[in-house]
Structures are given as C-alpha cells and as structure tokens.
Design an enzyme around this catalytic site. Sequence first.
Site: not given
Length: 366
Positions: A82-83, A127, A176, A235
Amino acid sequence: MSGPREQDLEAAEAEFLHSRVVAAEASGDERAVEAALRPKSLDEVIGQERVREQLSLVLQAARSRGRTPDHVLLSGPPGLGKTTLAMIIAAEMSSPLRLTSGPAITHAGDLAAILSGLNEGDVMFVDEIHRMNRAAEEMLYMAMEDFRVDVVIGKGPGATAIPLEIPPFTLVGATTRAGLLPGPLRDRFGFTAHLEFYEPSELDLIVRRSARMLEVDLDEGGSAEIASRSRGTPRIANRLLRRVRDFAQVRADGIVTRDIAHRALDLYEVDPIGLDRLDRAVLDVLCRRFGGGPVGLSTLAVAVGEERETVEEVAEPFLVRCGFLARTPRGRVATPAAWAHLGLAVPAGSPWSVEADLPLFDPSEG
C-alpha cells in the site's frame, strides 16, 4: 487512557511482532531495506494486475486533463504494497509526497497544520487512516470535498472560525481494516483498491527481482522455496530472502539453492507452507491437548504461553486463511486440514468427525 500495564503489553507485543521472521509488520531498520527494494513505477510492480490497471487508468486520465487525481483508498493486509503504491502515485504525477499516519494526527489542529503546508497537486499519504482522531476526520471531510477547512480559534461564545483555503491535492489513505472507516469518509474516496495476497508464482518473480538488487546468487529452486513459504506477502518474501542469504554466506558457498533455502528456513522454524513456531504451537495445543476443540481463546493463549491478543491478531488470521482453524460461537476448532498437517488422524470425539453429534455452529445464528 491506557495504564502502564496496557502500555507494557503493547510494547511487548510490538517487540514480538518484529522478532517473528514471518511477521507482516516491518521494523525500523527493515523499512530502510524495503525502501531500496520498492518498485518505482506501475510498470515495475509485480502482481495486483487488476489494481495496477485501474490505478493506471485513473492517473492517465488525470494527467490528460491536467487535474489532480481523485482521492485513493488502498485497503488490504500489511505487507502487500500500500505504501509503495502511494509513492508510485506521487512519482507518476511528478508530485511531492507528504507522509503521515492516522495515530500521529491526534488533534484537528495537527491535520490543519499538514493541510496548510500542501501545494497544488501534492499527494498526501495517511497510513492506518482508520485510526485517525474523530475530530480530525470531520475536518478531513470538508478538505477532501471542498478543499477548505474552518479552523476554530478560542472556545465558548468568543470562538471564531477562520476559513482556510487549501490548494487541490490528492489524499491517499491506507488501511488494514476498511470496515472501521466511517461511511462518510469512505464515500469521499473516488477510487478504492483492495490488495489481495500474492500467488507463489508472483512472489517468485519478486524474490528474483530483490535478489538481483541485493546481488544475491539465487537459482530457480531457491527462489521457489522462499516464495512458497512467504504467506502470500512480498514483505515476508524479502525478509526470508535476506535470512537465507545470510545462511548461504555463513554456512555454504553463498549460492542460494533449494536445499540451502530449505535448511535455512527450517533453522528459522518456517515450515513449507509458512507456519512458524507460534502457528504450529497453537495447532499442536489445539489438537493434542484439547482434542481439536472447541476451546476458548483465553484458554488457548494460556496453553501456548502468549497473550490473548497475540494469538488472536498474530497467529489466527493466517491459520484461518489456510483453513486450519475455525472460529465458532463455542470456541476455536481445528479443521481436518490441521490434523492432516500435523500428521494426525481426526479423533472420534472431534466436532469434524462423522460420529460427532454436537452442532459445531449455533443453529440460532442461521
């Protein structure tokens, strides 16, 4: 307000998350490595094909009209990019990116200070937007729709509202837990993208790309082994690659093969489908000590020696996604897939057995 006890528990849980090699959250040092591995454009992004195509269309249309893009909401589990997409949006529009987070905006004044510093066309990334202060949310409604906010000075009858004009900007929110966003805020986003977990073939390509950038000698078997244990999350795949690289450099000749990856990930207690020590402990206790359940969450947490929140928020989501654990009104239940993964047979007394006569779910719930 949370007391010292709650703060200690939160700190301990954060430390535990950062110590797990398969945790989806990133620690401080890891974020620096992630930044170097991030794709810089939509063409470099691997996976999420539907989201990439939709986002590309939104950005190209905005560029052709010479206007700022609609506000964008990115939702999905941690570690899916997302970032990265927020940074790509800013890069594609050749605009500066202003980063902040929902928990950091504790007052409406904090948001007003950030908004007043924006220039036309800037991209503002928030965020964990679902954790923003409610008063700041109310201010954000007007900022997103009318590009203005009213800053209240003073209190009581003498208070005055000063209108503050804001140049057109694009808000990119990441969450999230999209269900926790208030309806009015969610409706003000012109484009909403939900990021899905990645397929092993996509993670394989991501691992190979990261290996090239990190100058890791990696063969096809090694990349496939890492990808298969990465829980569908880039990640985690990049983190496992770095751990396997360390193992190959110290215990072998530096080349990451399937055998080296297998030995390294076994050392770090990550099994072939991505379960780690905590995940297996939950399944083992549930099956061996409690006969597959149903068993309450608190009892399960005590049995594995962890806090209730750790089991519920860290271990359970992946076990449920794998089909190993079921949440029922009567407690947690191990599924036949969990028994098979542990190499055990489903006992006669299990709720999943043919002989069981107790209802697994409450009939009154329909």
